[in-house]
Write an enzyme that holds these catalytic residues in place. Structure first.
Site, PDB file in Angstrom:
ATOM      1  N   LYS A 178      -3.396 -74.870 -34.366  1.00  0.00           N
ATOM      2  CA  LYS A 178      -2.472 -74.229 -33.401  1.00  0.00           C
ATOM      3  C   LYS A 178      -1.299 -73.705 -34.219  1.00  0.00           C
ATOM      4  CE  LYS A 178       0.851 -74.166 -31.048  1.00  0.00           C
ATOM      5  NZ  LYS A 178       1.818 -73.030 -31.132  1.00  0.00           N
ATOM      6  N   CYS A 288      11.449 -76.524 -45.449  1.00  0.00           N
ATOM      7  CA  CYS A 288      11.810 -77.927 -45.181  1.00  0.00           C
ATOM      8  C   CYS A 288      12.483 -78.586 -46.380  1.00  0.00           C
ATOM      9  CB  CYS A 288      10.598 -78.721 -44.729  1.00  0.00           C
ATOM     10  SG  CYS A 288       9.132 -78.410 -45.697  1.00  0.00           S
ATOM     11  N   GLU A 388      19.674 -80.519 -40.099  1.00  0.00           N
ATOM     12  CA  GLU A 388      18.918 -79.435 -40.731  1.00  0.00           C
ATOM     13  C   GLU A 388      19.282 -78.129 -40.034  1.00  0.00           C
ATOM     14  OE1 GLU A 388      14.562 -79.326 -40.086  1.00  0.00           O
ATOM     15  OE2 GLU A 388      14.450 -78.952 -42.236  1.00  0.00           O
TER      16      GLU A 388
HETATM   17  P1  TAP Z   1       8.902 -76.914 -33.649  1.00  0.00           P
HETATM   18  O1  TAP Z   1       9.169 -76.777 -32.190  1.00  0.00           O
HETATM   19  O2  TAP Z   1       8.815 -78.240 -34.251  1.00  0.00           O
HETATM   20  O3  TAP Z   1       7.576 -76.042 -33.933  1.00  0.00           O
HETATM   21  C1  TAP Z   1       6.614 -76.340 -34.917  1.00  0.00           C
HETATM   22  C2  TAP Z   1       5.210 -76.233 -34.329  1.00  0.00           C
HETATM   23  O4  TAP Z   1       5.044 -77.200 -33.294  1.00  0.00           O
HETATM   24  C3  TAP Z   1       4.899 -74.884 -33.689  1.00  0.00           C
HETATM   25  O5  TAP Z   1       3.548 -74.561 -33.923  1.00  0.00           O
HETATM   26  C4  TAP Z   1       5.119 -75.177 -32.221  1.00  0.00           C
HETATM   27  O6  TAP Z   1       4.456 -74.296 -31.348  1.00  0.00           O
HETATM   28  C5  TAP Z   1       4.554 -76.569 -32.116  1.00  0.00           C
HETATM   29  N1  TAP Z   1       4.993 -77.318 -30.946  1.00  0.00           N
HETATM   30  C6  TAP Z   1       6.172 -77.231 -30.288  1.00  0.00           C
HETATM   31  N2  TAP Z   1       6.197 -78.089 -29.236  1.00  0.00           N
HETATM   32  C7  TAP Z   1       5.003 -78.729 -29.236  1.00  0.00           C
HETATM   33  C8  TAP Z   1       4.412 -79.720 -28.406  1.00  0.00           C
HETATM   34  N3  TAP Z   1       5.061 -80.232 -27.359  1.00  0.00           N
HETATM   35  N4  TAP Z   1       3.184 -80.153 -28.692  1.00  0.00           N
HETATM   36  C9  TAP Z   1       2.507 -79.658 -29.748  1.00  0.00           C
HETATM   37  N5  TAP Z   1       2.999 -78.705 -30.560  1.00  0.00           N
HETATM   38  C10 TAP Z   1       4.236 -78.249 -30.320  1.00  0.00           C
HETATM   39  O7  TAP Z   1       9.990 -76.126 -34.446  1.00  0.00           O
HETATM   40  P2  TAP Z   1      10.884 -74.918 -33.892  1.00  0.00           P
HETATM   41  O8  TAP Z   1      11.481 -75.174 -32.547  1.00  0.00           O
HETATM   42  O9  TAP Z   1      10.056 -73.731 -33.990  1.00  0.00           O
HETATM   43  O10 TAP Z   1      12.073 -74.981 -34.927  1.00  0.00           O
HETATM   44  C11 TAP Z   1      13.189 -75.817 -34.638  1.00  0.00           C
HETATM   45  C12 TAP Z   1      13.687 -76.496 -35.851  1.00  0.00           C
HETATM   46  O11 TAP Z   1      12.637 -77.257 -36.442  1.00  0.00           O
HETATM   47  C13 TAP Z   1      14.102 -75.560 -36.983  1.00  0.00           C
HETATM   48  O12 TAP Z   1      15.379 -75.070 -36.801  1.00  0.00           O
HETATM   49  C14 TAP Z   1      13.982 -76.464 -38.164  1.00  0.00           C
HETATM   50  O13 TAP Z   1      15.126 -77.259 -38.266  1.00  0.00           O
HETATM   51  C15 TAP Z   1      12.798 -77.330 -37.821  1.00  0.00           C
HETATM   52  N6  TAP Z   1      11.562 -76.850 -38.469  1.00  0.00           N
HETATM   53  C16 TAP Z   1      11.177 -77.526 -39.562  1.00  0.00           C
HETATM   54  C17 TAP Z   1      10.041 -77.100 -40.224  1.00  0.00           C
HETATM   55  C18 TAP Z   1       9.584 -77.859 -41.423  1.00  0.00           C
HETATM   56  S1  TAP Z   1       8.654 -77.122 -42.496  1.00  0.00           S
HETATM   57  N7  TAP Z   1       9.906 -79.103 -41.598  1.00  0.00           N
HETATM   58  C19 TAP Z   1       9.324 -75.990 -39.788  1.00  0.00           C
HETATM   59  C20 TAP Z   1       9.749 -75.318 -38.636  1.00  0.00           C
HETATM   60  C21 TAP Z   1      10.878 -75.778 -37.992  1.00  0.00           C
HETATM   61  P3  TAP Z   1       5.272 -73.037 -30.713  1.00  0.00           P
HETATM   62  O14 TAP Z   1       5.641 -72.172 -31.836  1.00  0.00           O
HETATM   63  O15 TAP Z   1       4.316 -72.394 -29.825  1.00  0.00           O
HETATM   64  O16 TAP Z   1       6.453 -73.628 -30.011  1.00  0.00           O
END
Ligand code: TAP
Length: 485
Positions: A178, A288, A388
């Protein structure tokens, strides 16, 4: 205004390209100009159920789980197809993430490198044997976990797809991916190349696009999924742990970080400086392991901050397709709002050295561009030090003694990565051992190689990605006892 070719993709389920059962679609836009670049299915739980059923069936019946030679060959041929198509894949990635083409090429190359590393590892998954007594042999064999659900974030959608899914495949699992909704095209583009190999049995590779709160939820709760591998925010990671508890899934979580890059006065500052800039401004700070806290010895802080300021101001912020660009936009308007919220808060508490604003000049007004930003000596408990930010924002903290440097480095809830810069090897090893983080680089930063493990202490996650640890987690240990009395 730029107009891009809008690429159309379908879900990949059981070796076939299928629209969502709902017929609904999602538009992927470029954060560099707000223009559409791809169109993917907006899937519903029924699509995810189909993908999981296909993955389960393939895992149970296909010539895969017990055929490491086939797995290795399929992965190597896939890597070759990706290399043949590198420029096009990098373009898809550049457009949906906004990252500069140079970074996009580097990312695709990194993914190919991971695929090749784990293709080799597929054939070397040793177990162990113990001759318990004259008539008893105890054997430990490594077997795949089963169906692995991979949830991929948007910041490195190609590298993180491969870092997490290549070892899962190498170990003999089937996968259901996903991708993040806003960067789904590159995942499907990777799978188009996999299909061309004609070597992966139907149902071993599956990908369903759509929202995390809909199809992501279906995947993490699904009783036929044996393991979830997730990279993303700590909040969603915590939620996955709670949901997965109901079906006792194995979990691998790589979450956030607030990593300290510790520089002592005796370091080679000419080497440390470009690394420090790259450590935070690569991918506009959306990585990250970014070195988002520069922890520098007070006696060289003034010099370092002046040089960092000059380096940050020399970055060329622009559209990913512009060959002059050295830093792209953040990934979306939502991310931009979050990052600007931190910046505004920072201005109230700390000295703003440079940046601190959204760029709204000319063509860049249409994208999500933030000037590279540096804050000096914010309070240790402020949000810009503790949380972060995931944007191009560096905080500089100063110290006088080695003990103080270690205390500052360890003073957040995260423990993903770190670095120490010094010419004193004893000090380097002392500090590296005492920083509570999954990685510590000495006199370098972000050397993220397929051969090397990364992962988190504290709230940065569970388990490791990369290296041999990165494949072992996708296996179960099978104990077989032979009694030949
Ligand atoms: P997340 O919400 O954590 O998204 C990461 C992944 O999880 C996406 O594929 C997302 O899908 C999925 N996801 C979200 N809610 C889910 C659920 N309830 N069940 C299963 N999968 C789910 O991150 P974000 O909101 O895009 O970013 C927010 C913050 O997260 C960023 O500002 C950053 O601080 C952190 N972040 C950290 C990393 C790493 S590499 N550590 C990467 C991304 C973000 P959708 O895209 O469809 O929501």
């Amino acid at each position: 205004m730029r107009n891009h070719l809008i690429r159309t993709y379908q879900n990949y389920i059981n070796g076939e390209w299928r629209p969502s059962a709902s017929g609904a679609r999602l538009t992927v836009t470029c954060p560099g100009d707000g223009q559409p670049v791809a169109d993917v299915p907006k899937s519903v739980p029924e699509d995810m159920d189909r993908a999981v059923a296909a993955a389960r069936h393939a895992f149970e019946t296909a010539d895969w789980a017990f055929n490491p030679r086939l797995r290795s060959k399929a992965m190597l041929v896939w890597a070759a197809k990706l290399r043949d198509n590198l420029e096009d894949l990098a373009t898809v990635l550049c457009l949906e993430t906004g990252k500069p083409m140079g970074e996009a090429r580097f990312e695709v190359n990194g993914a190919i490198n991971q695929l090749e590393y784990y293709a080799a590892a597929a054939r070397t998954l040793y177990g162990a044997a113990n001759a318990v007594d004259k008539n008893t042999l105890s054997v430990l064999a490594r077997e795949p976990v089963g169906v692995v659900g991979g949830i991929i974030p948007w910041n490195y959608p190609v590298t993180l797809f491969m870092r997490d899914m290549a070892p899962a495949l190498a170990a003999g699992n089937s996968i259901v991916v996903k991708p993040a909704a806003i960067t789904s095209a590159s995942a499907l583009a990777l799978l188009q190349e996999a299909e061309k190999t004609n070597l992966f049995p139907a149902g071993i590779l599956n990908c369903v696009t759509g929202s995390g709160s809909v199809v992501g939820e279906t995947l993490i709760a699904h009783p036929d999924v044996d393991m979830i591998s997730f990279t993303g925010s700590t909040g969603v990671g915590r939620h996955i742990m709670e949901v997965a508890a109901a079906t006792m899934k194995k979990l691998s979580l790589e979450l956030g970080g607030k990593s300290p890059n510790v520089i002592f006065a005796d370091a080679d500052l000419d080497k440390a400086l470009p690394y420090a800039l790259k450590a935070i401004f690569t991918n506009a700070g959306q990585l990250c392991t970014v070195g988002s806290r520069l922890v520098v010895e007070e006696s060289v802080a003034e010099e370092m901050v002046a040089r960092l300021k000059a380096g940050a101001e020399a970055l060329r912020v622009g559209h990913g397709l512009d060959p002059e660009t050295t830093m792209g936009p953040v990934s979306s308007e939502g991310q931009l709002r979050d990052v600007m919220g931190y910046i505004e808060e920072g201005k109230a508490h700390a000295t703003l050295v440079t940046g601190g604003y959204r760029i709204t000049e000319g063509e860049l007004a249409q994208g999500c561009f933030i000037a590279p930003t540096i804050f000096l000596n914010p309070p240790a408990d402020s949000r810009i030090v503790q949380e972060e930010i995931f944007g191009p924002v560096l905080v500089v903290q100063t110290f006088r003694t080695e003990e103080e440097a270690i205390a500052i480095a360890n003073n957040t809830k995260y423990g993903l990565a770190s670095a120490v810069w010094t010419r004193n090897i004893d000090r380097a090893m002392r500090v590296a051992r005492r920083i509570r983080a999954g990685s510590c680089w000495i006199n370098c930063y972000n050397r993220l190689l397929p051969e090397c493990e990364t992962g988190g202490y504290k709230q940065s996650g569970i388990d490791r990605a990369g290296g041999i640890e990165g494949i072992m987690k996708y296996t179960e240990v099978k104990h077989i006892l032979v009694d030949f009395a």
